[in-house]
Design a protein around this motif. Structure first.
Motif, PDB file in Angstrom:
ATOM      1  N   LYS A  46      -5.398   1.825   6.173  1.00 48.77           N
ATOM      2  CA  LYS A  46      -5.502   1.287   4.813  1.00 48.77           C
ATOM      3  C   LYS A  46      -6.501   0.147   4.763  1.00 48.77           C
ATOM      4  CE  LYS A  46      -2.766  -0.844   1.145  1.00 48.77           C
ATOM      5  NZ  LYS A  46      -1.430  -1.228   0.668  1.00 48.77           N
ATOM      6  N   GLU A  47      -6.554  -0.635   5.843  1.00 50.38           N
ATOM      7  CA  GLU A  47      -7.412  -1.817   5.864  1.00 50.38           C
ATOM      8  C   GLU A  47      -8.886  -1.467   5.703  1.00 50.38           C
ATOM      9  OE1 GLU A  47      -5.012  -1.213   8.024  1.00 50.38           O
ATOM     10  OE2 GLU A  47      -3.549  -2.729   7.452  1.00 50.38           O
ATOM     11  N   ASN A 100      -7.647  -6.232   2.100  1.00 52.74           N
ATOM     12  CA  ASN A 100      -7.088  -5.179   2.945  1.00 52.74           C
ATOM     13  C   ASN A 100      -7.587  -5.288   4.379  1.00 52.74           C
ATOM     14  OD1 ASN A 100      -5.212  -3.438   1.626  1.00 52.74           O
ATOM     15  ND2 ASN A 100      -6.870  -2.641   0.344  1.00 52.74           N
ATOM     16  N   THR A 144       5.520   2.052  -5.031  1.00 54.72           N
ATOM     17  CA  THR A 144       5.802   1.220  -3.867  1.00 54.72           C
ATOM     18  C   THR A 144       5.533  -0.249  -4.154  1.00 54.72           C
ATOM     19  OG1 THR A 144       3.571   1.316  -2.904  1.00 54.72           O
ATOM     20  CG2 THR A 144       5.064   3.157  -2.410  1.00 54.72           C
ATOM     21  N   GLU A 145       6.174  -1.112  -3.376  1.00 56.67           N
ATOM     22  CA  GLU A 145       5.948  -2.557  -3.505  1.00 56.67           C
ATOM     23  C   GLU A 145       4.476  -2.886  -3.293  1.00 56.67           C
ATOM     24  OE1 GLU A 145       7.995  -5.517  -3.795  1.00 56.67           O
ATOM     25  OE2 GLU A 145       9.456  -4.166  -4.698  1.00 56.67           O
ATOM     26  N   GLU A 146       3.870  -2.230  -2.307  1.00 60.29           N
ATOM     27  CA  GLU A 146       2.466  -2.508  -1.981  1.00 60.29           C
ATOM     28  C   GLU A 146       1.552  -2.160  -3.150  1.00 60.29           C
ATOM     29  OE1 GLU A 146       4.550  -0.762  -0.118  1.00 60.29           O
ATOM     30  OE2 GLU A 146       4.809  -2.052   1.661  1.00 60.29           O
ATOM     31  N   GLU A 147       1.800  -0.998  -3.757  1.00 65.59           N
ATOM     32  CA  GLU A 147       0.959  -0.579  -4.880  1.00 65.59           C
ATOM     33  C   GLU A 147       1.140  -1.506  -6.086  1.00 65.59           C
ATOM     34  OE1 GLU A 147       0.889   4.227  -3.906  1.00 65.59           O
ATOM     35  OE2 GLU A 147       2.281   3.428  -5.391  1.00 65.59           O
ATOM     36  N   THR A 194      -2.679   4.998   2.002  1.00 60.87           N
ATOM     37  CA  THR A 194      -2.826   5.188   3.440  1.00 60.87           C
ATOM     38  C   THR A 194      -2.606   6.660   3.757  1.00 60.87           C
ATOM     39  OG1 THR A 194      -1.981   2.979   3.862  1.00 60.87           O
ATOM     40  CG2 THR A 194      -2.038   4.480   5.728  1.00 60.87           C
ATOM     41  N   GLU A 244      -0.610  -4.788  -5.404  1.00 62.48           N
ATOM     42  CA  GLU A 244      -2.063  -4.620  -5.437  1.00 62.48           C
ATOM     43  C   GLU A 244      -2.569  -4.546  -6.872  1.00 62.48           C
ATOM     44  OE1 GLU A 244      -5.520  -1.461  -4.009  1.00 62.48           O
ATOM     45  OE2 GLU A 244      -3.615  -1.532  -2.913  1.00 62.48           O
ATOM     46  N   LYS A 246      -5.751  -7.764   6.183  1.00 61.25           N
ATOM     47  CA  LYS A 246      -4.298  -7.563   6.097  1.00 61.25           C
ATOM     48  C   LYS A 246      -3.639  -8.674   5.270  1.00 61.25           C
ATOM     49  CE  LYS A 246      -4.123  -5.037  10.449  1.00 61.25           C
ATOM     50  NZ  LYS A 246      -3.488  -4.884  11.777  1.00 61.25           N
ATOM     51  N   ASN A 297      -0.621  -8.693   0.545  1.00 63.82           N
ATOM     52  CA  ASN A 297       0.833  -8.632   0.385  1.00 63.82           C
ATOM     53  C   ASN A 297       1.330 -10.014  -0.049  1.00 63.82           C
ATOM     54  OD1 ASN A 297       1.893 -10.164   2.907  1.00 63.82           O
ATOM     55  ND2 ASN A 297       0.438  -8.669   3.764  1.00 63.82           N
TER      56      ASN A 297
END
Length: 251
Positions: free
Chosen positions: A35-36, A81, A51-54, A29, A57, A84, A87
């Protein structure tokens, strides 16, 4: 494998020819961009995803890329994405039919939907939804645990370990098997069963320094070589490692 440093010579030639590959691609982002609305990007010389998001993913991508090309995975990740839904909480709770539709471009989407939901629910239930907690253990312990989760085989588990958990694990895939067989590293070990997978992986472990960077780059470089030169019908004339390849010399 008669020459223990031979794969390292191939690695050095490929790295010189193709450069750093920036695996595993993730969606970042940037300021002023949602990001979406973005697709995964490559980040050369960046070998850790923190990161948790990475991390999540990458795990999703490792499941989605089973039996399909990465370009199809990118479309599925873009859909997730955009909705949303990329996650742990969302993948755990979203309706199965909706998730299947979002990841349809990746193929085998009904099967992969089940695998994604089982994986996300496992992290949710066992680790409070924190994937970093799951990864915070010794590599061999984590690998065994991953392999017990439905739908996660050796290649998928090792992709998660290397790229998401930042563990020095070499990923064996169809490209490394094809290229290694043609070059002459392990011609007697053709096949994709778990025993052969681990035998082939052992060849790389014996031949390479234990390095997150080298394992990361070499896997990605072999994919690049396999896509562009060492195809099912090989294009040997301009291959950057033809001077080291038994198949080329025996043609």
């Amino acid at each position: 494998m008669t020459r223990i440093n031979f794969p390292l010579k191939v690695y050095n030639k490929l790295y010189k020819s193709f450069g750093p590959q920036g695996w595993w691609p993730v969606t970042k982002t940037d300021e002023g961009k949602d990001k979406e609305a973005r697709k995964p990007e490559y980040f050369p010389l960046s070998y850790k995803r923190d990161t948790e998001e990475e991390k999540f993913e990458i795990c999703v991508g490792a499941i989605l890329t089973q039996n399909t090309a990465w370009k199809n995975v990118e479309k599925a990740l873009y859909n997730l994405n955009l909705n949303k839904a990329l996650n742990i909480n969302k993948v755990s709770s979203i309706k199965t039919e909706h998730l299947s539709e979002l990841i349809r471009p990746s193929g085998y989407y009904n099967q992969k939907t089940i695998r994604l939901k089982i994986f996300a629910s496992y992290i949710q239930n066992e680790y409070g939804g924190k994937i970093a907690n799951f990864f915070n253990k010794k590599t061999d312990v984590l690998r065994k645990e991953l392999l017990k989760i439905y739908g996660i085989g050796p290649e998928t588990a090792d992709s998660m370990l290397l790229y998401a958990a930042n563990k020095p694990v070499f990923v064996v895939d169809a490209y490394s098997v094809r290229i290694g067989s043609r070059i002459g590293w392990f011609s007697s070990l053709r096949g994709r069963n778990q025993k052969n997978y681990e035998n082939i992986q052992s060849c790389f472990y014996k031949a390479l320094p234990r390095s997150l960077k080298i394992y990361n780059e070499f896997h990605a470089l072999l994919v690049e070589l396999g896509k562009n030169y060492c195809r099912k019908k090989p294009l040997c004339s301009n291959c950057p490692v033809k001077s080291l390849c038994r198949h080329f010399k025996e043609k």
